[in-house]
Scaffold this motif. Structure first.
Motif, PDB file in Angstrom:
ATOM      1  N   ASP A  74       0.825  -1.208   0.000  1.00  0.00           N
ATOM      2  CA  ASP A  74       0.000   0.000   0.000  1.00  0.00           C
ATOM      3  C   ASP A  74       0.858   1.256   0.000  1.00  0.00           C
ATOM      4  O   ASP A  74       1.854   1.349   0.711  1.00  0.00           O
ATOM      5  N   GLU A 133       1.010   5.559  -2.111  1.00  0.00           N
ATOM      6  CA  GLU A 133       0.304   6.627  -2.799  1.00  0.00           C
ATOM      7  C   GLU A 133       0.565   6.642  -4.300  1.00  0.00           C
ATOM      8  O   GLU A 133      -0.127   7.330  -5.032  1.00  0.00           O
ATOM      9  N   SER A 134       1.541   5.914  -4.774  1.00  0.00           N
ATOM     10  CA  SER A 134       1.825   5.883  -6.207  1.00  0.00           C
ATOM     11  C   SER A 134       0.806   4.982  -6.895  1.00  0.00           C
ATOM     12  O   SER A 134       0.416   3.949  -6.367  1.00  0.00           O
ATOM     13  N   THR A 135       0.403   5.402  -8.094  1.00  0.00           N
ATOM     14  CA  THR A 135      -0.552   4.583  -8.838  1.00  0.00           C
ATOM     15  C   THR A 135       0.163   3.902  -9.989  1.00  0.00           C
ATOM     16  O   THR A 135       1.055   4.482 -10.616  1.00  0.00           O
ATOM     17  N   LYS A 187      -6.137  -0.035 -12.037  1.00  0.00           N
ATOM     18  CA  LYS A 187      -5.261   0.872 -11.306  1.00  0.00           C
ATOM     19  C   LYS A 187      -5.049   0.312  -9.911  1.00  0.00           C
ATOM     20  O   LYS A 187      -6.010  -0.069  -9.235  1.00  0.00           O
ATOM     21  N   TYR A 196      -2.816   1.055  -6.172  1.00  0.00           N
ATOM     22  CA  TYR A 196      -2.029   2.006  -5.393  1.00  0.00           C
ATOM     23  C   TYR A 196      -0.934   1.232  -4.678  1.00  0.00           C
ATOM     24  O   TYR A 196      -1.221   0.304  -3.916  1.00  0.00           O
ATOM     25  N   ASN A 236       3.421   1.439  -3.096  1.00  0.00           N
ATOM     26  CA  ASN A 236       4.472   2.328  -2.622  1.00  0.00           C
ATOM     27  C   ASN A 236       5.536   2.501  -3.712  1.00  0.00           C
ATOM     28  O   ASN A 236       5.567   1.760  -4.694  1.00  0.00           O
ATOM     29  N   TYR A 258       6.726   0.240  -7.023  1.00  0.00           N
ATOM     30  CA  TYR A 258       6.541   0.867  -8.333  1.00  0.00           C
ATOM     31  C   TYR A 258       7.832   0.810  -9.150  1.00  0.00           C
ATOM     32  O   TYR A 258       7.827   0.432 -10.323  1.00  0.00           O
TER      33      TYR A 258
END
Length: 178
Positions: free
Chosen positions: A90, A92-94, A105, A107, A109, A113
């Motif tokens: 988990d 905030e980067s998508t 999509k 979300y 970390n 990513y």
């Protein structure tokens, strides 16, 4: 008039009529008189029918075994995915990807990513959700059965550019945020 008790029973049950019963009794009398019998033909027909039935049963059994093996393999792959997936993702980067012609999509970390973009992690289908797996495990899963790995960016990183492409010098990064 019926000469045979079996014929009487068949007549009573309504399985044959008087005409057919007389014909069968005449045929039996004729076979006794001439000595001709269709026993060999009947035995050959029965043997052939048994062999066909055995072949059909064997083919059905092979089909059942193949379905069972496929189910076992899928269960083993799902267990591998569940055991080796990365749990804390988990963030905030998508990250967007395509699954069954639909854009999905997730979300995640920044560390996950970066690993996805670099190709060291892949996205796999796990029941109704998605799991992040290391690349070597994904290769083993693909060797066993394809269809579980959805995103594998290590294949995209190995692309070669065309020498005649006028935009070859302008590389578009995979992690471009719109």
């Amino acid at each position: 008039m019926v000469k045979n008790a079996l014929q009487a029973q068949l007549l009573k049950a309504g399985l044959v009529d008087n005409k057919k019963a007389k014909k069968l009794s005449k045929q039996a009398v004729h076979e006794k008189r001439t000595g001709e019998s269709n026993e060999a033909e009947i035995k050959a027909k029965i043997e052939q029918d048994q062999q066909q039935k055995m072949a059909k049963d064997h083919a059905l059994e092979q089909g059942r075994k193949a379905v069972l093996q496929e189910k076992e393999l899928k269960a083993a792959i799902m267990q591998m995915i569940n055991q080796h997936k990365i749990r804390d993702t988990d963030g905030e980067s998508t990250y967007q990807f395509i699954d069954d012609s639909k854009i999905k999509k997730v979300y995640i970390n920044q560390q996950i990513y970066n690993a996805l973009v670099a190709g060291s992690l892949v996205i796999a289908r796990e029941n109704c959700s998605y799991a992040f797996l290391p690349k070597p495990l994904a290769d083993r899963i693909n060797a066993k059965m394809e269809g579980f790995i959805i995103v594998n960016n290590s294949e995209n990183n190995e692309q070669t550019t065309d020498e005649e492409d006028p935009y070859a010098a302008y590389v578009i990064p995979d992690d471009l945020m719109w």
